[in-house]
Motif scaffolding. Structure first.
Motif, short mmCIF file in Angstrom:
data_model
loop_
_atom_site.label_atom_id
_atom_site.label_comp_id
_atom_site.label_asym_id
_atom_site.label_seq_id
_atom_site.Cartn_x
_atom_site.Cartn_y
_atom_site.Cartn_z
N PRO A 65 21.84 15.47 -56.29
CA PRO A 65 22.22 15.96 -54.95
C PRO A 65 22.00 17.47 -54.84
CG PRO A 65 23.93 14.56 -55.89
CD PRO A 65 22.96 14.83 -56.98
N PRO A 66 21.77 17.97 -53.62
CA PRO A 66 21.50 19.40 -53.45
C PRO A 66 22.74 20.29 -53.55
CG PRO A 66 21.44 18.30 -51.33
CD PRO A 66 21.58 17.22 -52.35
N ALA A 67 23.92 19.69 -53.52
CA ALA A 67 25.15 20.49 -53.58
C ALA A 67 26.28 19.60 -54.08
CB ALA A 67 25.48 21.06 -52.21
N GLU A 68 27.34 20.23 -54.51
CA GLU A 68 28.52 19.46 -54.88
C GLU A 68 29.21 18.97 -53.61
OE1 GLU A 68 31.47 21.77 -56.93
OE2 GLU A 68 31.05 23.55 -55.74
N PRO A 69 30.05 17.94 -53.69
CA PRO A 69 30.73 17.44 -52.49
C PRO A 69 31.64 18.50 -51.88
CG PRO A 69 30.91 15.88 -54.31
CD PRO A 69 30.35 17.14 -54.88
N ASP A 70 31.90 18.36 -50.57
CA ASP A 70 32.83 19.27 -49.91
C ASP A 70 34.22 19.11 -50.52
OD1 ASP A 70 30.75 19.97 -48.33
OD2 ASP A 70 31.41 18.84 -46.57
N HIS A 71 34.97 20.19 -50.52
CA HIS A 71 36.32 20.18 -51.07
C HIS A 71 37.33 20.23 -49.94
CE1 HIS A 71 34.67 20.87 -55.05
NE2 HIS A 71 33.97 21.89 -54.56
N LEU A 72 38.31 19.35 -49.95
CA LEU A 72 39.38 19.35 -48.97
C LEU A 72 40.61 19.99 -49.62
CD1 LEU A 72 40.44 18.53 -46.17
CD2 LEU A 72 41.18 16.35 -47.19
N HIS A 73 40.98 21.17 -49.13
CA HIS A 73 42.14 21.89 -49.66
C HIS A 73 43.34 21.57 -48.78
CE1 HIS A 73 39.84 24.23 -52.57
NE2 HIS A 73 38.91 24.36 -51.62
N GLU A 74 44.41 21.16 -49.39
CA GLU A 74 45.63 20.81 -48.67
C GLU A 74 46.77 21.68 -49.15
OE1 GLU A 74 46.63 16.57 -47.40
OE2 GLU A 74 48.02 16.90 -49.07
N ARG A 75 47.39 22.41 -48.20
CA ARG A 75 48.49 23.30 -48.55
C ARG A 75 49.73 22.86 -47.79
NH1 ARG A 75 48.87 29.62 -46.89
NH2 ARG A 75 50.88 30.08 -47.88
N LYS A 76 50.79 22.60 -48.53
CA LYS A 76 52.02 22.07 -47.97
C LYS A 76 52.92 23.21 -47.51
CE LYS A 76 55.74 18.92 -49.33
NZ LYS A 76 56.29 18.17 -50.48
N GLY A 77 53.48 23.07 -46.29
CA GLY A 77 54.35 24.10 -45.75
C GLY A 77 55.80 23.64 -45.65
N PRO A 78 56.57 24.24 -44.72
CA PRO A 78 57.99 23.86 -44.58
C PRO A 78 58.14 22.45 -44.02
CG PRO A 78 57.34 25.36 -42.83
CD PRO A 78 56.18 25.31 -43.78
N SER A 79 59.30 21.87 -44.21
CA SER A 79 59.56 20.55 -43.65
C SER A 79 59.59 20.63 -42.13
CB SER A 79 60.90 20.01 -44.17
OG SER A 79 61.98 20.79 -43.66
N ILE A 80 59.37 19.49 -41.47
CA ILE A 80 59.38 19.45 -40.00
C ILE A 80 60.75 19.89 -39.49
CG2 ILE A 80 59.25 17.91 -37.99
CD1 ILE A 80 56.55 18.57 -39.22
N HIS A 81 61.78 19.53 -40.23
CA HIS A 81 63.14 19.90 -39.80
C HIS A 81 63.29 21.42 -39.77
CE1 HIS A 81 67.50 19.69 -39.38
NE2 HIS A 81 67.62 20.52 -40.42
N ALA A 82 62.70 22.10 -40.78
CA ALA A 82 62.82 23.56 -40.83
C ALA A 82 61.77 24.25 -39.99
CB ALA A 82 62.71 24.03 -42.28
N ALA A 83 60.73 23.51 -39.57
CA ALA A 83 59.62 24.14 -38.86
C ALA A 83 59.85 24.24 -37.35
CB ALA A 83 58.34 23.38 -39.14
N TYR A 84 60.74 23.42 -36.81
CA TYR A 84 60.96 23.43 -35.36
C TYR A 84 62.45 23.44 -35.08
CZ TYR A 84 56.05 22.14 -35.15
OH TYR A 84 54.70 22.14 -35.30
N ASP A 85 62.84 24.16 -34.00
CA ASP A 85 64.26 24.21 -33.63
C ASP A 85 64.60 23.00 -32.79
OD1 ASP A 85 63.25 24.73 -31.11
OD2 ASP A 85 63.67 26.88 -31.18
N GLU A 86 65.82 23.00 -32.21
CA GLU A 86 66.28 21.83 -31.45
C GLU A 86 65.47 21.63 -30.17
OE1 GLU A 86 70.39 22.43 -30.79
OE2 GLU A 86 70.95 22.11 -32.89
N GLN A 87 64.88 22.72 -29.65
CA GLN A 87 64.06 22.59 -28.45
C GLN A 87 62.60 22.24 -28.79
OE1 GLN A 87 66.22 25.39 -28.78
NE2 GLN A 87 67.70 24.10 -27.66
N GLY A 88 62.31 22.07 -30.07
CA GLY A 88 60.96 21.72 -30.48
C GLY A 88 60.02 22.91 -30.58
N LYS A 89 60.57 24.12 -30.57
CA LYS A 89 59.74 25.30 -30.69
C LYS A 89 59.58 25.68 -32.15
CE LYS A 89 61.03 27.23 -26.20
NZ LYS A 89 61.63 28.40 -25.49
N PRO A 90 58.43 26.25 -32.50
CA PRO A 90 58.20 26.65 -33.90
C PRO A 90 59.20 27.71 -34.34
CG PRO A 90 56.14 26.64 -32.67
CD PRO A 90 57.23 26.49 -31.66
N THR A 91 59.68 27.55 -35.54
CA THR A 91 60.58 28.53 -36.12
C THR A 91 59.75 29.62 -36.81
OG1 THR A 91 60.68 27.38 -38.23
CG2 THR A 91 62.29 26.72 -36.54
#
Length: 604
Positions: A65-91
């Motif tokens: 093949p002319p190149a190695e396969p594409d790499h999918l990088h996955e980075r885990k962030g805060p939980s949904i509970h900590a990421a949004y307030d009661e109104q659903g806005k990003p914290t």
């Protein structure tokens, strides 16, 4: 990725002349490691082929093949509970995570697991192109090849077995920008040093073999070996003979030529008066030439050489060969006549000034030990004790002769010739000639009982002396070649001495050394070493590991007995009633153990 985008990859290292023994193993290692390293990165080739000649190592990987396969990088962030307030806005946690990822919060995705939900940033990075990938991995592969030594040349720090003069890196019709050894890869290889010294462009990897053939280089070692073998045999038959080729000579010469051309020449008939072994050693081992035998098995004056070029003046080439061979045969004739001027036994005096090893005395001391040990061994195995003692007394005398000094490969062999010429009995002469057998792991064993006795005594003395003087093998180091001596001893004992216990005979050998050397105190270590070698010998015979373990647990250090027991157990296990008999034996043992008639399992 489309298979149509895949192309062949060719990499060639052009070098100064490589040793014959190194070429195919190095090419195979390069090919396997490169294909493996690419495969680990998802760049799989359909197959690979390696090439080797004295001036090049190359590998051709198909459908890369002319190149190695594409790499999918996955980075885990805060939980949904900590990421949004009661109104659903990003914290602030969600916004900070998005900033660190370089995206807006809306671009983040949700990761759902059995333990909950989290924000996640996924980013796909294209794989590196093949050229960049090779530039990263090839230098490391070259640096890690198992080379015995590395040469350095020019101002660079990188080293190789021989200086590297050019590099070819072709991916389809593209040249990859690789660098190594201070060189940049190009599309240009070089043909035969004399027939085609100019640069040779490799248009496509698939053209490599034929492009080199047109430049008088046969790149595939298998094809080169077939060609030179056929030429040697056909030319020999045209002269009414057959090649008397020692093992490995064809393969060695294959690693010395890129364009093999066989040519015949002759030596003076007077040299046929020399022992056959002298002629074969002079021609084959020292000059890499093929002696010939006639239909009756006698050596002929003709010989065949394999040259690395097609000469326009073969007669001059033939004359040159004969001029090279003549002085070597004259030397052999001179040493043979001078050695024969006195009996072999008279050379024993010179052994007093030849060291056997540090702390181990002279070769004269070794001869004295061998004389006693060989006589005792002969009586134990039913051989001729008088002949064994005489052969052991004379065994090392030829080491002081001019012929063996000039041709070390003839040690023992010349002693046998000289002993016969002196009127020694055939048992003595044959035993002297066979004392170093077997030579190599698969070499022929001594063919006579006396020869087997002298060969075993020699190995026992060497092993005891090696351990007593601290030269036992460690890791990959074996300065006294004790592993080889042990394996030879075991093979001879297994074949010629059914009742021989090597533990007891190691002690007999140790008693021949001075007490202050402490040879007897090192015997447990030597016995363990011999047992490990015996285990390896049984495993090499394809005996099952549990069978080997069982045999060595109950058998003394008797190679013939151990081998016979292992074969018997293996034969028993193949019988249909074996499993039932083994189970019954186990039940009986348990009953006796419970009754107190046997010690508890694992007891003494």
């Amino acid at each position: 990725m489309s298979k149509a985008a895949h192309r062949d990859l060719l990499i060639e290292l052009g070098t100064e002349e490589l040793p014959a023994w190194s070429q195919q193993p190095l090419a195979a290692a390069l090919g396997a490691r490169l294909a493996g390293a690419l495969g680990e990165r998802g760049v799989q080739s359909a197959r690979f082929v390696t090439f080797s000649t004295p001036r090049r190592l190359a590998m051709l990987l198909h459908e890369v093949p002319p190149a190695e396969p594409d790499h999918l990088h996955e980075r885990k962030g805060p939980s949904i509970h900590a990421a949004y307030d009661e109104q659903g806005k990003p914290t602030k946690a969600a916004e900070g995570f998005a900033r660190s990822a370089g995206v807006a919060v809306e671009a983040l995705e949700t990761l759902r697991t059995s333990r909950g939900e989290w924000l996640v940033h996924r980013k796909r990075e294209p794989g590196r192109p093949l050229g960049a990938l090779l530039a990263d991995i090839l230098p490391a592969i070259l640096a890690q090849l198992p080379l015995k030594r590395r040469m350095r040349w020019g101002a660079g720090e990188a080293g190789f077995l021989r200086p590297v003069r050019w590099i070819v890196a072709r991916y389809g019709d593209e040249t990859l920008p690789l660098e190594a050894f201070g060189l940049t890869a190009t599309a240009h290889s070089y043909g035969h040093r004399f027939h085609h010294p100019q640069a040779l462009k490799i248009k496509m990897p698939a053209d490599y073999v034929e492009a080199l053939r047109a430049a008088r280089v046969v790149a595939l070692p298998e094809e080169r070996l077939q060609a030179l073998t056929r030429q040697v045999e056909e030319l020999s038959q045209s002269l009414g003979g057959n090649p008397a080729a020692p093992a490995g000579l064809y393969e060695e010469i294959c690693g010395m030529v890129e364009w093999p051309v066989a040519i015949a020449a002759q030596f003076d008939a007077r040299y046929l008066a020399l022992p056959e072994a002298v002629l074969i050693t002079t021609l084959a081992h020292h000059q890499r030439l093929f002696p010939l035998r006639d239909a009756g098995g006698r050596l002929m004056t003709h010989f065949v050489a394999v040259m690395n070029l097609a000469s326009r003046e073969p007669e001059k080439l033939r004359e040159g060969l004969e001029k090279v061979v003549r002085p070597r045969l004259e030397d052999a004739e001179f040493y043979y006549r001078r050695d024969r001027a006195r009996p072999l036994a008279e050379y024993a005096v010179a052994l007093e000034g030849m060291a056997f090893g540090t702390k181990l005395g002279s070769l004269a001391d070794k001869s004295n030990r061998l004389e006693r040990l060989a006589a005792e061994l002969a009586r134990a195995v039913g051989a001729d004790a008088q002949a064994a003692a005489r052969a052991a007394r004379l065994a090392k005398c030829d080491l002081a002769t001019g012929m063996v000094f000039e041709f070390p490969e003839l040690q023992g062999i010349m002693g046998g010739h000289y002993a016969r010429a002196d009127g020694e009995c055939e048992r003595v002469a044959a035993a002297i000639a066979e004392q170093y057998a077997p030579i190599g792991a698969d070499g022929a064993l001594p063919s006579t009982p006396t020869g087997a006795v002298v060969a075993m005594a020699d190995r026992l003395d060497t092993l005891v002396g090696g351990f007593a003087s601290g030269r036992q093998p460690t890791g990959d180091r074996d300065p006294f070649a004790l592993r080889r001596a042990a394996f030879a001893l075991l093979r001879i004992a297994a074949s010629s001495a059914p009742e021989l216990d090597l533990s007891a005979w190691s002690r007999r050998a140790a008693e021949g050394y001075p007490a202050q050397l402490g040879a007897v105190s090192r015997l447990p270590e030597l016995t363990d070493f011999l047992r490990d070698r015996l285990r390896s010998m049984l495993l090499d015979e394809n005996q099952a590991p549990d069978v080997v373990q069982a045999v060595l647990a109950v058998a003394p250090l008797q190679p013939a007995q151990a081998l016979a027991r292992a074969r018997a157990v293996t034969a028993f296990r193949r019988r249909p009633e074996a499993e039932a008999l083994a189970a019954a034996n186990k039940r009986i043992a348990n009953i006796l153990r419970q009754a107190g008639a046997l010690p508890a399992a694992g007891g003494e």
